[in-house]
Design a protein around this motif. Structure first.
Motif, short mmCIF file in Angstrom:
data_model
loop_
_atom_site.label_atom_id
_atom_site.label_comp_id
_atom_site.label_asym_id
_atom_site.label_seq_id
_atom_site.Cartn_x
_atom_site.Cartn_y
_atom_site.Cartn_z
N UNK A 26 29.83 21.18 39.35
CA UNK A 26 30.66 21.41 40.31
C UNK A 26 31.42 22.54 41.01
N UNK A 27 31.45 22.79 42.00
CA UNK A 27 32.06 23.77 42.57
C UNK A 27 32.57 23.45 43.98
N UNK A 28 34.29 23.97 43.89
CA UNK A 28 34.79 23.35 44.59
C UNK A 28 36.31 25.27 45.39
N UNK A 29 36.82 24.56 46.56
CA UNK A 29 37.68 26.00 46.44
C UNK A 29 38.80 25.77 46.33
N UNK A 30 39.97 26.15 45.58
CA UNK A 30 41.32 26.32 45.15
C UNK A 30 42.77 26.07 46.54
N UNK A 31 43.62 25.47 46.15
CA UNK A 31 44.71 25.98 47.26
C UNK A 31 44.35 27.33 48.09
N UNK A 32 43.61 28.03 47.43
CA UNK A 32 44.25 29.81 47.72
C UNK A 32 42.95 29.91 47.98
N UNK A 33 41.97 29.21 48.38
CA UNK A 33 40.42 29.61 48.66
C UNK A 33 39.47 30.02 47.14
N UNK A 34 40.13 30.55 46.14
CA UNK A 34 39.66 31.18 44.58
C UNK A 34 38.24 29.70 44.31
N UNK A 35 37.01 30.10 44.03
CA UNK A 35 36.10 28.81 43.44
C UNK A 35 36.69 28.74 41.62
N UNK A 36 36.77 27.39 42.29
CA UNK A 36 36.79 26.58 40.89
C UNK A 36 35.20 26.05 40.31
N UNK A 37 34.66 26.53 39.06
CA UNK A 37 33.90 25.54 38.39
C UNK A 37 33.69 24.49 37.40
N UNK A 38 33.26 23.29 37.39
CA UNK A 38 33.48 22.46 37.08
C UNK A 38 32.10 22.31 36.20
N UNK A 39 32.73 22.66 34.77
CA UNK A 39 31.27 22.44 33.81
C UNK A 39 31.55 21.69 32.72
N UNK A 42 44.50 14.13 33.99
CA UNK A 42 45.02 15.04 35.06
C UNK A 42 44.29 16.52 34.09
N UNK A 43 44.48 17.65 34.44
CA UNK A 43 43.71 18.80 33.64
C UNK A 43 45.02 20.11 33.60
N UNK A 44 45.00 21.27 32.45
CA UNK A 44 45.62 21.60 32.08
C UNK A 44 45.01 22.96 31.79
N UNK A 45 45.60 24.10 31.57
CA UNK A 45 45.36 25.58 31.09
C UNK A 45 45.03 25.18 30.23
N UNK A 46 44.41 26.04 29.55
CA UNK A 46 44.00 26.10 27.43
C UNK A 46 43.17 27.65 27.82
N UNK A 47 43.29 28.40 26.57
CA UNK A 47 42.83 29.49 25.96
C UNK A 47 41.11 29.59 25.66
N UNK A 48 41.08 28.39 24.91
CA UNK A 48 39.43 28.04 24.79
C UNK A 48 39.77 26.55 24.54
N UNK A 49 37.64 26.45 25.06
CA UNK A 49 37.84 25.08 25.41
C UNK A 49 36.16 25.05 24.80
N UNK A 50 36.42 23.45 23.11
CA UNK A 50 35.04 22.76 22.87
C UNK A 50 34.68 22.05 23.08
N UNK A 51 33.04 22.27 22.65
CA UNK A 51 32.35 21.38 22.93
C UNK A 51 32.61 20.31 23.29
N UNK A 52 32.18 19.34 24.14
CA UNK A 52 32.39 17.64 24.63
C UNK A 52 33.71 17.99 25.66
N UNK A 53 33.96 18.69 25.71
CA UNK A 53 35.06 19.29 27.04
C UNK A 53 34.84 19.46 28.07
N UNK A 54 34.66 18.57 29.42
CA UNK A 54 34.62 19.35 30.61
C UNK A 54 35.72 20.19 30.82
N UNK A 55 35.65 21.29 31.66
CA UNK A 55 36.66 22.55 31.73
C UNK A 55 36.34 23.08 33.33
N UNK A 56 37.30 22.98 34.17
CA UNK A 56 37.78 23.73 35.36
C UNK A 56 37.68 25.14 34.89
#
Length: 629
Positions: free
Chosen positions: A251-264, A301-315
């Motif tokens: 999935x690819x969408x645009x944030x409030x500031x127009x930036x690309x956000x990719x879900x993977x 919801x979703x929250x920022x992280x420095x690192x994501x691991x297998x099994x997770x869905x990330x934006x």
């Protein structure tokens, strides 16, 4: 896990119940009230339908779940396609009243093809007209014979309807699982004690058996049993953070500031922010990127992280060139196209054409099957009429562009008649490049092959040639796409250091179209499969109009009051035929269509303008280019 269904079966309502049971929300939203958790767009709340897939994460006991709520309307099947490519398991929702519908069958075939472990949830058991035995027979006849009911229903069709668990150690289950395991069959025939639950769990994990649950997402009846079924039967993903990174963008969408956000979805390995990672596009060479930010989904919801691991869905943020279907880390086998591409297109008009084109281009990033063409007019591809309303609403609300649409017309394709070849030497034109191609028809897809040494040409020039080949195939001799073709690169030449990639980008369309012109193409039109239910006494009138609209009936079944008709009908005549049905069927006709195939256009082949504004009259475009050279 994905929740999929035909429109109005209760998919989003089931999602709300799962979120409520997991403690993510403190009250269950209603689709009719427009206050559900996963339908966030204004139009979704207004229409009561899901348009874009939504991700929400929660825990069912000790089981973490990443849930993707997908659209049910056939006009948004592309959203479903992307979600299916990243699933470990699924719940297919079926209405106890409407039963197995065309979209239900299409989804089930796709889940089976991908071998995705699936539970079936029969919703709305408390509605008037709800069925049990008859619906189970339809599920086994139309979806899968391997459907095993886990419950019976008391007071079916009443507000007081409830579910009654069925014992697993019963003969029906033993016989069904024994059909698919010879060792289990031997134990069963010998009368030895056999563990139905263990064998059923193994077969569900292999997508060989499908447990069927019943309930009402509106009242919550049967939801606890469905949750236990998810925990018991759907296999838990094995996440290996130590392995190499493998992730897929869905999935690819645009944030409030127009930036690309990719879900993977991260299948294996780890992904760190501001660390270089390889991107493997759907088509084209790999490149390196550094995500500027990573959010993970969790606790609703979703929250920022420095690192994501297998099994997770990330934006992911900061990936300017990312597209849906791209893979991160190590490339894995692609699932391929699951559903047919759009077969319709419409002209879009607005006062500010430049702003309109820019807005549509951004929408196409979020939905790659919305193909935008800019010739004398701007056109977009569609699955159906509902998409027009969605695109118009998005353009107005997100980009401030008010648009109008022309009448929808079918998208044709071109197919090669034979083989052809063309070569242009480096001395034969104004470009410091030479190239040769041979083209031939194939059953499906674009095959690009090298018959020259890879090292005989700089890598950048090979990239320019292949990218231009694929772009050129978007418009053949008559202006339509050529989706099924083999292209062999037979000759290359360049002068160092004079030649640049732009020389090949300008030369390739000329030579490739010359080869295609020698092979010749025929224009094909899209043909839909239809299923139609009408009153029995209207059959003769309806069949006459099917024939009038170039339809072909392949199957008819009659009862005293109802007739079921199946067949094919060209996409060009589907909408006119559909508009006559209310009168023909006295308001009781039900029509469902889906893409079936392409067939030759009767009469003169239709052509359309190229994006450079040159209308094509068979080989005229190639001849014009030759004269120009």
């Amino acid at each position: 896990m994905g929740i999929v269904a035909h429109v109005d079966a209760g998919k989003t309502s089931l999602t709300e119940r799962l979120l409520y049971a997991a403690g993510v929300i403190d009250r269950v939203g209603r689709v009719d009230d427009g206050n559900t958790q996963t339908d966030s767009m204004d139009l979704e709340r207004k229409r009561g339908i899901t348009i874009r897939s939504a991700v929400v994460s929660f825990a069912l006991g000790d089981l973490p779940v990443n849930l993707i709520d997908t659209p049910g309307h056939s006009d948004f099947i592309a959203e479903v396609e992307r979600a299916l490519s990243v699933l470990d398991g699924a719940v297919l929702v079926i209405s106890a009243v409407e039963g197995v519908q065309p979209q239900t069958r299409l989804l089930m075939r796709t889940l089976d093809r991908l071998r995705i472990p699936t539970l079936l949830f029969v919703n709305k058991i408390d509605r008037v007209g709800a069925r049990y035995d008859e619906l189970l027979a339809d599920i086994r006849r139309l979806l899968t014979p391997a459907a095993v009911p886990m419950e019976s229903v008391a007071e079916l069709g009443l507000r007081t309807a409830s579910v009654v668990p069925l014992p697993l150690q019963r003969a029906e289950v033993s016989e069904m699982v024994a059909e698919r395991n010879d060792s289990f069959l031997e134990l069963y025939l010998e009368g030895a004690a056999a563990d139905n639950a263990a064998e059923l769990r193994r077969q569900v994990a292999k997508a060989e058996m499908y447990p069927v649950y019943f309930g009402s997402a509106m009242t919550g009846v049967g939801i606890a049993e469905v949750i236990e079924g998810i925990r018991t039967w759907l296999p838990r993903a094995i996440a290996v953070p130590e392995d190499e990174l493998r992730a897929r963008v869905f999935k690819v969408e645009r944030g409030a500031a127009g930036q690309k956000i990719a879900s993977a979805r991260i299948v294996s390995g780890t992904l760190a922010a501001r660390t270089s990672v390889a991107v493997h596009p759907v088509d084209g060479p790999a490149y390196q990127v550094r995500p500027s930010g990573i959010d993970v989904f969790g606790d609703g919801g979703r929250h920022p992280v420095d690192r994501a691991e297998a099994g997770q869905i990330v934006a992911l943020r900061g990936l300017k060139s990312i597209r849906i279907g791209d893979q991160l880390g190590v490339r894995t086998a692609d699932v391929g196209r699951l559903f047919a591409p759009p077969t319709l297109e419409t002209v879009v008009s607005a006062r500010d054409r430049v702003k309109l084109f820019q807005a549509l281009t951004q929408l196409a990033e979020q939905d790659p099957l919305i193909r935008v063409r800019k010739a004398d007019e701007i056109t977009v591809s569609l699955y159906g009429e509902v998409q027009k309303e969605v695109i118009a609403s998005l353009l107005e609300s997100e980009y401030g562009v008010d648009v109008t649409f022309s009448e929808t017309t079918p998208i044709h394709v071109e197919r090669l008649i034979g083989t052809g070849a063309a070569t242009r030497e480096i001395t034969e034109g104004p470009w410091a490049a030479g190239v040769g191609f041979r083209v031939s028809p194939v059953a499906e897809g674009i095959e690009y092959n090298l018959e020259v040494e890879l090292g005989a040409l700089p890598r950048a020039f090979h990239t320019a040639i292949e990218e231009t080949v694929r772009l050129t195939l978007h418009q053949g001799l008559f202006g339509w796409e050529i989706p099924d073709i083999r292209v062999d690169l037979t000759h290359t030449a360049y002068w160092s250091p004079v030649t640049v990639a732009a020389d090949f980008r300008r030369l390739v369309p000329l030579v490739l179209l010359q080869a295609i012109a020698e092979a010749g193409t025929t224009v094909l039109e899209p043909v839909n499969h239809f299923e139609l239910d009408v009153p029995s006494d209207t059959v003769s009138r309806v069949l006459a109009h099917v024939a009038e609209h170039r339809g072909v009936v392949t199957q008819t079944s009659l009862t005293e009051t109802q007739a079921h008709i199946e067949g094919t009908i060209p996409a060009a005549t589907t909408h006119p035929f559909e508009s006559m049905l209310p009168t023909l069927g006295r308001g009781e006709a039900l029509l469902a269509t889906s893409f079936d195939s392409y067939s030759p256009v009767p009469g003169p082949a239709p052509s359309r303008a190229r994006t450079d504004g040159n209308p094509l009259n068979e080989k005229q475009y190639v001849l014009n280019l030759s004269r120009a050279v």
